[in-house]
Motif scaffolding. Sequence first.
Motif, mmCIF file in Angstrom:
data_model
loop_
_atom_site.group_PDB
_atom_site.id
_atom_site.type_symbol
_atom_site.label_atom_id
_atom_site.label_comp_id
_atom_site.label_asym_id
_atom_site.label_seq_id
_atom_site.Cartn_x
_atom_site.Cartn_y
_atom_site.Cartn_z
ATOM 1 N N ALA A 1 0.862 -1.246 0.173
ATOM 2 C CA ALA A 1 -0.287 0.006 0.102
ATOM 3 C C ALA A 1 0.803 1.176 -0.011
ATOM 4 N N ALA A 2 1.879 1.314 0.965
ATOM 5 C CA ALA A 2 2.783 2.554 1.060
ATOM 6 C C ALA A 2 3.463 2.571 -0.073
ATOM 7 N N GLN A 3 4.035 1.535 -0.617
ATOM 8 C CA GLN A 3 5.212 1.605 -1.351
ATOM 9 C C GLN A 3 4.812 1.342 -2.832
ATOM 10 N N LEU A 4 3.581 2.277 -3.294
ATOM 11 C CA LEU A 4 3.160 2.224 -4.754
ATOM 12 C C LEU A 4 3.308 3.811 -4.971
ATOM 13 N N HIS A 5 3.895 4.076 -6.143
ATOM 14 C CA HIS A 5 4.074 5.240 -6.787
ATOM 15 C C HIS A 5 2.724 5.729 -7.847
ATOM 16 N N PRO A 6 2.477 6.836 -7.849
ATOM 17 C CA PRO A 6 1.031 7.178 -8.631
ATOM 18 C C PRO A 6 1.592 6.993 -9.929
ATOM 19 N N ALA A 7 2.563 7.199 -10.540
ATOM 20 C CA ALA A 7 2.924 6.833 -11.939
ATOM 21 C C ALA A 7 3.227 5.612 -12.273
ATOM 22 N N GLN A 8 3.171 4.514 -11.451
ATOM 23 C CA GLN A 8 3.304 3.071 -11.686
ATOM 24 C C GLN A 8 2.171 2.991 -12.777
ATOM 25 N N PRO A 9 2.532 1.877 -13.613
ATOM 26 C CA PRO A 9 1.554 1.416 -14.715
ATOM 27 C C PRO A 9 0.320 0.887 -13.873
ATOM 28 N N GLU A 10 -0.860 0.853 -14.708
ATOM 29 C CA GLU A 10 -1.797 0.058 -14.072
ATOM 30 C C GLU A 10 -1.824 -1.347 -13.685
ATOM 31 N N SER A 11 -1.182 -1.886 -14.661
ATOM 32 C CA SER A 11 -0.752 -3.397 -14.332
ATOM 33 C C SER A 11 -0.055 -3.870 -13.049
ATOM 34 N N THR A 12 0.591 -2.751 -12.585
ATOM 35 C CA THR A 12 1.487 -3.189 -11.255
ATOM 36 C C THR A 12 0.469 -2.913 -10.017
ATOM 37 N N VAL A 13 -0.603 -2.049 -10.288
ATOM 38 C CA VAL A 13 -1.208 -1.632 -9.081
ATOM 39 C C VAL A 13 -2.673 -1.988 -9.137
ATOM 40 N N GLN A 14 -3.073 -3.186 -9.653
ATOM 41 C CA GLN A 14 -4.589 -3.705 -9.649
ATOM 42 C C GLN A 14 -5.181 -3.751 -8.290
ATOM 43 N N GLY A 15 -4.599 -4.211 -7.328
ATOM 44 C CA GLY A 15 -5.216 -4.198 -6.074
ATOM 45 C C GLY A 15 -5.472 -2.812 -5.415
ATOM 46 N N ALA A 16 -4.509 -1.890 -5.530
ATOM 47 C CA ALA A 16 -4.926 -0.547 -5.403
ATOM 48 C C ALA A 16 -6.138 -0.043 -5.949
ATOM 49 N N LEU A 17 -6.177 -0.455 -7.224
ATOM 50 C CA LEU A 17 -7.253 0.235 -8.041
ATOM 51 C C LEU A 17 -8.523 -0.638 -7.396
ATOM 52 N N GLU A 18 -8.383 -2.060 -7.083
ATOM 53 C CA GLU A 18 -9.825 -2.486 -6.568
ATOM 54 C C GLU A 18 -10.258 -2.002 -5.444
ATOM 55 N N ILE A 19 -9.255 -1.562 -4.614
ATOM 56 C CA ILE A 19 -9.578 -1.265 -3.329
ATOM 57 C C ILE A 19 -10.509 0.283 -3.408
ATOM 58 N N LEU A 20 -9.921 0.980 -4.229
ATOM 59 C CA LEU A 20 -10.410 2.150 -4.479
ATOM 60 C C LEU A 20 -11.864 1.965 -5.071
ATOM 61 N N TRP A 21 -11.859 0.934 -5.963
ATOM 62 C CA TRP A 21 -13.343 0.719 -6.739
ATOM 63 C C TRP A 21 -14.313 0.241 -5.616
ATOM 64 N N ARG A 22 -13.690 -0.638 -4.994
ATOM 65 C CA ARG A 22 -14.640 -1.340 -3.887
ATOM 66 C C ARG A 22 -15.035 -0.011 -2.874
ATOM 67 N N LEU A 23 -14.449 0.948 -2.569
ATOM 68 C CA LEU A 23 -14.877 2.063 -1.697
ATOM 69 C C LEU A 23 -15.653 2.951 -2.471
ATOM 70 N N GLU A 24 -15.330 3.055 -3.764
ATOM 71 C CA GLU A 24 -16.408 4.086 -4.670
ATOM 72 C C GLU A 24 -17.857 3.325 -4.632
ATOM 73 N N ARG A 25 -17.718 2.006 -4.875
ATOM 74 C CA ARG A 25 -18.913 1.328 -5.044
ATOM 75 C C ARG A 25 -19.832 1.533 -3.821
ATOM 76 N N ALA A 26 -19.011 1.231 -2.546
ATOM 77 C CA ALA A 26 -19.778 1.115 -1.223
ATOM 78 C C ALA A 26 -20.275 2.680 -0.904
ATOM 79 N N LEU A 27 -19.508 3.603 -1.380
ATOM 80 C CA LEU A 27 -19.926 4.996 -0.931
ATOM 81 C C LEU A 27 -21.097 5.315 -2.126
ATOM 82 N N GLY A 28 -21.020 4.799 -3.101
ATOM 83 C CA GLY A 28 -22.270 5.016 -3.964
ATOM 84 C C GLY A 28 -23.442 4.566 -3.627
#
Lengths: 499, 462
Positions: A94-121
């Motif tokens: 979680a901490a050692q991820l750079h925002p410029a990393q390619p999407e393929s290397t941060v799929q877990g982070a994107l899924e966390i954001l996605w799950r949060l967005e859906r819940a908040l929706g």
Amino acid sequence: MTFRQARWDEPLLWELRPPPEETGAVPALPGIPERMRRRRAARWPELTELEVVRHYTRLSQMNFGIDTSPYPLGSCTMKYNPKVSEQLARRPGAAQLHPAQPESTVQGALEILWRLERALGRITGFPEVSLQPAAGAHGEYAAMLMIRAYFRDRGELERRTEVLLPDTAHGTNPASATMAGFTTREIPSKDGCVDLAALRAAVSDRTAAFMLTNPNTAGLFEPEIVEIAATVHDAGGLLYYDGANLNAILGITHPGRMGFDVAHLNLHKTFATPHGGGGPGAGVLAAGERLAPYLPVPRLVKEGRTFRWEYDRPRSIGKIKAAYGSFGLDLRALVFILLHGEEGLKHVARRSVLNSNYVGKRLGELLPRPFRPLVKHEFLLSGAPLKARGLRTLDLAKRLLDEGVHAPTIYFPSLVEESLMIELPESESRRELDGFVAAFSRALGDSDANLRSAPHALAVGRVDEVAAARHLLLSWKDLRARGEVPAGPAPPSDGSGKA
Amino acid sequence: MARFIPSEPGEEEGLLRELGISSTEELFRDVPQKVRLGRLGVGAALEEREVVALLDRLLAKNRPFTKDPAFLGGRIPIRFLPAAVDAILQRSEFYTSYTPYQPEASQGMLQALFEFQSLWVELTGLDAANASLYDGATAAGEALLLCHRIRPGRRFLVPSSLPWEEKSVLANYATGPGVRVEEIPFDPATGRLDLEAVRAEVKRGDVCGLLADLPNGFGVVDEGLPELKGILGDLPLVVSADPLALTVLEPPGAWGADVVIGEGQGFGMPPSYGGPLLGLFACRSEHLRMTPGRIVGATRDAEGRRAFSLTLQTREQHIRRSRATSNICTNESLLALAFVAYASVVGPRGLAELAQRLNERARTLASALAEVPGLRAPAFDAPYLWEFAVAVADGNAEAFLERVRRGRVLGGSPLSDPRPGAPAGLGGLFLTAATEYTDERAIRKYARLARGAVRASPGGAA
């Protein structure tokens, strides 16, 4: 009183081991032109790790936090921050991820954001959610920019230049609307709620939006919310939801159902990300169909089982912050939602409202409570009777600190004289609530002299805020240049050796 | 969950009894039936153990930048963080506290913020700093608004080399006062700001200020910047600066900057996929009352002891409402603490050494990439610190970086605006950065993969 805070008279870093008066030029870096090289190295001390750790540990001991004391600041929702979130947010994944990393290397982070967005929706009742804003006020501001863009597209921006808000609105609301280029107009309240007749008289074809928090800052649920929404919409305006007070209605109702068009949430309030001494916060934008196309880019999309960033949103307002959101905080908010689940979130609302009604009833026996007694997440008291003793709400607040509890929000909202605004969220047990009531009662019953001179049990006595504004000393440099204010008590004037 | 909401048997019933009601449902009787909800659909609660398992499963799908050579930077550097910094941040008296509205109860955080302000003043050479803004990009936005208050012109000038995200944020902040953000071209050979173009735009008039960045979006240390004040005259100059760069470069306050902003996350916080970040902001005394954000001042308590409190609050939204200098309320206090704790733990000598070391590694990296046919590294003939732009001959930086990534090297970040229809001006450029993790081996691996990547490009260099 039995509480005593540490009193370290801790020097500034610069005083622990003063840096040399004169520093030389920094070593030359190859290729860097001489004219750009620092001629005098910046001055701050060389300290051992122990000295630094001890310094900040001492400072921490002169600070209230939720972990040390109930923190009844109204509209701030100071609830417990689960420790597991702190642990998870520090994982390397979680901490050692750079925002410029390619999407393929941060799929877990994107899924966390996605799950949060859906819940908040689901929690807000809106189809689209953006986690981009840095804080609540930032979300308000972005929403105002979205509303501007919406009316510009409809060719109505020339006319719709006015944002309406109740006189009880958080100060950020009028400030955000003004920053986005609107003029603001306050709607007077009636019995602590929006005066529908006044709102009806105020809306017009100049109205861009009405900004409302519900429950409002008096702790009251706006019972005429359906009529308010219809009034604003019939005039062609949009309805904005300030989510600072969402805690009270989690799972009971939501801005979508109440007829709002767009909302901001504060993850650092309702969803328990730590306030960090004033920040970081994390804001959220949630929008209905009319405003969703204007949400900031990028938007997170899911294709099959893959997540990616989408920039192709021609009507988007663009970016409002360098990175997407505050991932470290978004993760914590998701953890809070997972730990609570559907029933737990509803319990949050029920218990926070129960706490506030209970404490409201008990304290209402000590000081006047304006408006109707049934409140939501917070309630107001008036400290006006203190005036008969030559005292103010401020004195009561300072005296409360001596009890080892934080003071409530004071002097807001201004429609109540000498107001106190009290919120004790769901994480406080009856034992803590009764303890707060007892502390409040002791404080109120103490002598006038003690109230006027409080606090006595803290690292410092009452702080002269007027002097702070009159003689600006804003850095170590100022302290040195414009009259040193030493750490520790002032030198004794009577030679007794006692300050 | 019981641990987070008190649920001792009978406790809630007791509270309800005190209120003379039998169910919490009665507490919501003022919420009209018409707006009441059934189910939210967010799922059932998980045990803490299950949450940890789920999050660990999700986090395992990420590849932390420490696993592979990563040459990523921009405003968000990859740094090693001494354990002591996080140990300080984990003092929960700090991280579970709120904005220090009651100074007597919050002296610890207030003093830390005062020290943070002191350090940013020291680094920038300006008179005063605030206690933080959201991030570097929004700090630029707030600086634009301050400029407009100082000089109500309708044009704000920025380098066209500024990262597109910051231009976009600035365009939003400019909306309210009706300011246009206009771009000044860069010299194609050196990447430096075209000072003649600045002169011409200033002459055209209606300018409220100019922002320049140090290093700029190409990593270039632009030695023309000290001449800007002479060109701008009394128009406000904003400099967006890397705090580590300011340990080795002459402070912008010394050459005429009126406002110095920056992104401060690199001092004490991990990148955390982009947040939270730390907006830095310092200015001259005469503009202080027009500035945004919380400010901490030193004063005395009733006994004459030194004490700290928030000050100049009459600028702020909770007092001034629609006439406030900004809407900002929550800021980034904990990151301000991280900033000053990091600078203290590493120390001035340590930071100077870090700057030296990163610069050395960046030069080694540049030499290695310069030998790759089809790349121009650095893309500009200009001084740099630890980051520099690289030009890809076929004009497709994204494709190059993706090919490098397949060999498990994160080679940099493209500089182009990814929004459809955006000008393709910087399409062939990417930014690459040396970090504390960059060693000889990582550089060799990158250079090897880069050769292959260029060869693999359609019509790429042989």
